[in-house]
Design an enzyme around this catalytic site. Sequence first.
Site: not given
Length: 142
Positions: A101, A54-56
């Site tokens: 992602e 839950g981040h890039a």
Amino acid sequence: MNNTTINDCRLVELARHHGSKGNLTEVENGKIAGFDTERVFFIYDIPGGASRGGHAHKTLRELIVAASGSFDVYINDGQNERTIHLNRPSQALLLCEGVWEELRNFSSGAVALVLASKHYDPEDYIRDFNEFIECKQSLLPE
């Protein structure tokens, strides 16, 4: 962060050596992913229905392997999205910087092995999806 897309991410077949005593899969530093690994971590014992990621990342690249079991990796570049199913320890997803992602749909007993190009740095993360979209849109030509 640069303007990478989900098309820059790819599945990689890892060397698999068969033997009468089992299989061995190797990842040599710098050869498979195109970067030297500075950090390795495992994600496991994920509760049913939970997701991870839950981040890039702004600069970090990852090689993600389903060391055991299976899971999906949802990726998004701000314009396109795709879900990749990982279920073999001899196959990995090369995940580029600048791509959102989320790891989802973990099977019972799943273990995600992640090889990262850099040490942990909280400043390298974009954890808010709307902020990620704004960053990506600012990189598009006008």
